[in-house]
Motif scaffolding. Structure first.
Motif, short mmCIF file in Angstrom:
data_model
loop_
_atom_site.label_atom_id
_atom_site.label_comp_id
_atom_site.label_asym_id
_atom_site.label_seq_id
_atom_site.Cartn_x
_atom_site.Cartn_y
_atom_site.Cartn_z
N ASN A 53 46.14 51.18 36.67
CA ASN A 53 46.05 50.08 37.61
C ASN A 53 47.10 49.01 37.33
OD1 ASN A 53 45.03 48.97 35.29
ND2 ASN A 53 42.96 48.81 36.03
N ALA A 54 48.05 49.29 36.45
CA ALA A 54 49.10 48.33 36.15
C ALA A 54 49.91 48.11 37.40
CB ALA A 54 49.98 48.86 35.03
N GLY A 55 50.26 46.83 37.63
CA GLY A 55 51.14 46.52 38.74
C GLY A 55 50.44 45.84 39.89
N VAL A 56 49.19 46.07 40.13
CA VAL A 56 48.47 45.38 41.18
C VAL A 56 47.85 44.14 40.55
CG1 VAL A 56 46.59 45.49 42.85
CG2 VAL A 56 47.97 47.52 42.40
N MET A 57 48.33 42.98 40.97
CA MET A 57 47.90 41.74 40.33
C MET A 57 46.89 41.02 41.21
SD MET A 57 49.70 42.04 37.69
CE MET A 57 49.37 40.45 36.94
N GLN A 58 45.79 40.65 40.60
CA GLN A 58 44.76 39.91 41.33
C GLN A 58 44.46 38.59 40.61
OE1 GLN A 58 41.89 43.63 42.09
NE2 GLN A 58 41.30 41.78 43.25
N ASN A 59 44.23 37.57 41.38
CA ASN A 59 43.75 36.31 40.81
C ASN A 59 42.95 35.54 41.84
OD1 ASN A 59 45.61 34.03 42.03
ND2 ASN A 59 46.95 35.73 41.56
N PRO A 60 42.01 34.72 41.38
CA PRO A 60 41.66 34.57 39.97
C PRO A 60 40.84 35.76 39.48
CG PRO A 60 40.16 33.31 41.33
CD PRO A 60 41.17 33.90 42.28
N ARG A 61 40.74 35.92 38.19
CA ARG A 61 39.92 37.00 37.64
C ARG A 61 38.44 36.66 37.77
NH1 ARG A 61 41.54 40.52 33.95
NH2 ARG A 61 39.57 41.45 34.57
N HIS A 62 38.13 35.39 37.64
CA HIS A 62 36.76 34.94 37.78
C HIS A 62 36.75 33.69 38.65
CE1 HIS A 62 35.32 37.64 34.58
NE2 HIS A 62 36.46 37.37 33.99
N LEU A 63 35.77 33.63 39.51
CA LEU A 63 35.65 32.48 40.42
C LEU A 63 34.18 32.14 40.59
CD1 LEU A 63 37.20 30.58 42.35
CD2 LEU A 63 36.87 32.30 44.15
N VAL A 64 33.86 30.87 40.42
CA VAL A 64 32.48 30.41 40.61
C VAL A 64 32.48 29.45 41.78
CG1 VAL A 64 30.52 29.21 39.59
CG2 VAL A 64 31.96 30.68 38.16
N ARG A 65 31.60 29.70 42.71
CA ARG A 65 31.47 28.84 43.88
C ARG A 65 30.00 28.53 44.11
NH1 ARG A 65 35.79 27.60 43.28
NH2 ARG A 65 37.63 27.83 44.59
N ARG A 66 29.74 27.38 44.70
CA ARG A 66 28.39 27.01 45.13
C ARG A 66 28.21 27.50 46.57
NH1 ARG A 66 25.93 24.16 41.46
NH2 ARG A 66 27.13 22.95 39.94
N ARG A 67 26.97 27.74 46.92
CA ARG A 67 26.66 28.18 48.28
C ARG A 67 27.27 27.23 49.31
NH1 ARG A 67 20.34 28.63 48.45
NH2 ARG A 67 20.60 26.96 46.94
N GLY A 68 27.91 27.81 50.32
CA GLY A 68 28.54 27.01 51.36
C GLY A 68 30.01 26.74 51.16
N GLN A 69 30.51 26.95 49.94
CA GLN A 69 31.93 26.75 49.69
C GLN A 69 32.74 27.95 50.15
OE1 GLN A 69 31.89 25.75 45.42
NE2 GLN A 69 32.27 23.61 46.00
N GLU A 70 34.04 27.83 50.04
CA GLU A 70 34.94 28.91 50.42
C GLU A 70 35.52 29.57 49.17
OE1 GLU A 70 37.93 28.52 53.76
OE2 GLU A 70 39.34 28.70 52.09
N ALA A 71 35.72 30.86 49.25
CA ALA A 71 36.37 31.59 48.16
C ALA A 71 37.63 32.26 48.70
CB ALA A 71 35.43 32.65 47.60
#
Lengths: 112, 113
Positions: free
Chosen positions: B1-19
């Motif tokens: 899977n090297a080469g496909v870059m994703q971010n953020p690795r971890h994301l915390v959101r409260r209900r109603g927010q956008e991710a």
């Protein structure tokens, strides 16, 4: 018709033993059958794949057996090692797309 | 899977927010796929995009989810007004054309509080 069913859900094997994971599909249009290995917190990594024109494919300790008439395929891990402990997913697709239908996964634990 | 870059690795959101989750495929790949993995489940196809075009969005929920892959920059998966059921790992993958071989990134793990 889009399902891929995988079993067992979990598997414990002694070091040096053979791990066998089975999958069954329904859609006869599928012509590409990969297996992915996933470690905790990581993305799935392509392990080995087969197309229906062959009944078996071997890469090192990993072998896929394919039964077109039964619409089943399986992964055999020979001489299983503790480092093989991971979750394994089978999948199926039409080979000209990346739209994979995944099985539910098998968590393999290889005991030393 | 090297080469496909994703971010953020971890994301915390409260209900109603956008991710917003981002994905950059390896060089030379102009097509990406997004998959979602719910806890203890397999991956489910969401959407297939090429630059400036959605090819197949048959796996996307009808509401709150959208995806784009602009001419410049990464592909973005956007989830509006997140709910607890959106908590999952979201994987981006590249490849697939002609061979079917997909290479996945490390994923973005969304937690909705």
């Amino acid at each position: 018709q889009q399902q891929v069913k995988q079993s067992p859900q979990s598997l414990i094997v002694q070091k040096g033993g053979i791990s066998i994971i089975n999958c069954a599909y329904e859609n006869t249009a599928f012509d590409y059958f990969p297996w992915y290995q996933q470690f905790p917190g990581k993305g799935p990594a392509l392990l080995i794949a087969i197309r229906p024109d062959v009944s078996e494919k071997k890469e090192g300790r990993f072998t896929i057996s394919f039964n077109k008439s039964a619409k089943q395929f399986s992964l055999h891990i020979m001489d299983s090692q503790p480092g093989d402990s991971a979750t394994y997913f089978c999948a199926a697709s039409k080979s000209n797309t990346g739209k994979l239908i995944f099985g539910q996964g098998t968590t393999l634990q290889v005991k030393p | 899977n090297a080469g496909v870059m994703q971010n953020p690795r971890h994301l915390v959101r409260r209900r109603g927010q956008e991710a917003r989750l981002r994905c950059s495929p390896m060089k030379g790949h102009s097509h990406v796929y997004w998959y979602r993995q719910l806890p203890e489940e397999g991956l489910k196809f969401m959407v297939y995009l090429q630059k400036e075009n959605i090819i197949d969005e048959s796996g996307m929920p009808k509401e709150r989810f959208s995806a784009e892959f602009p001419k410049e920059g990464p592909s973005i998966l956007r989830i509006q007004q997140v709910v607890r059921g959106d908590s999952a790992a979201y994987f981006c993958a590249a490849g697939g054309r002609n061979t079917g071989e997909l290479f996945f990134g490390e994923g973005s793990r969304l937690t909705v509080l």
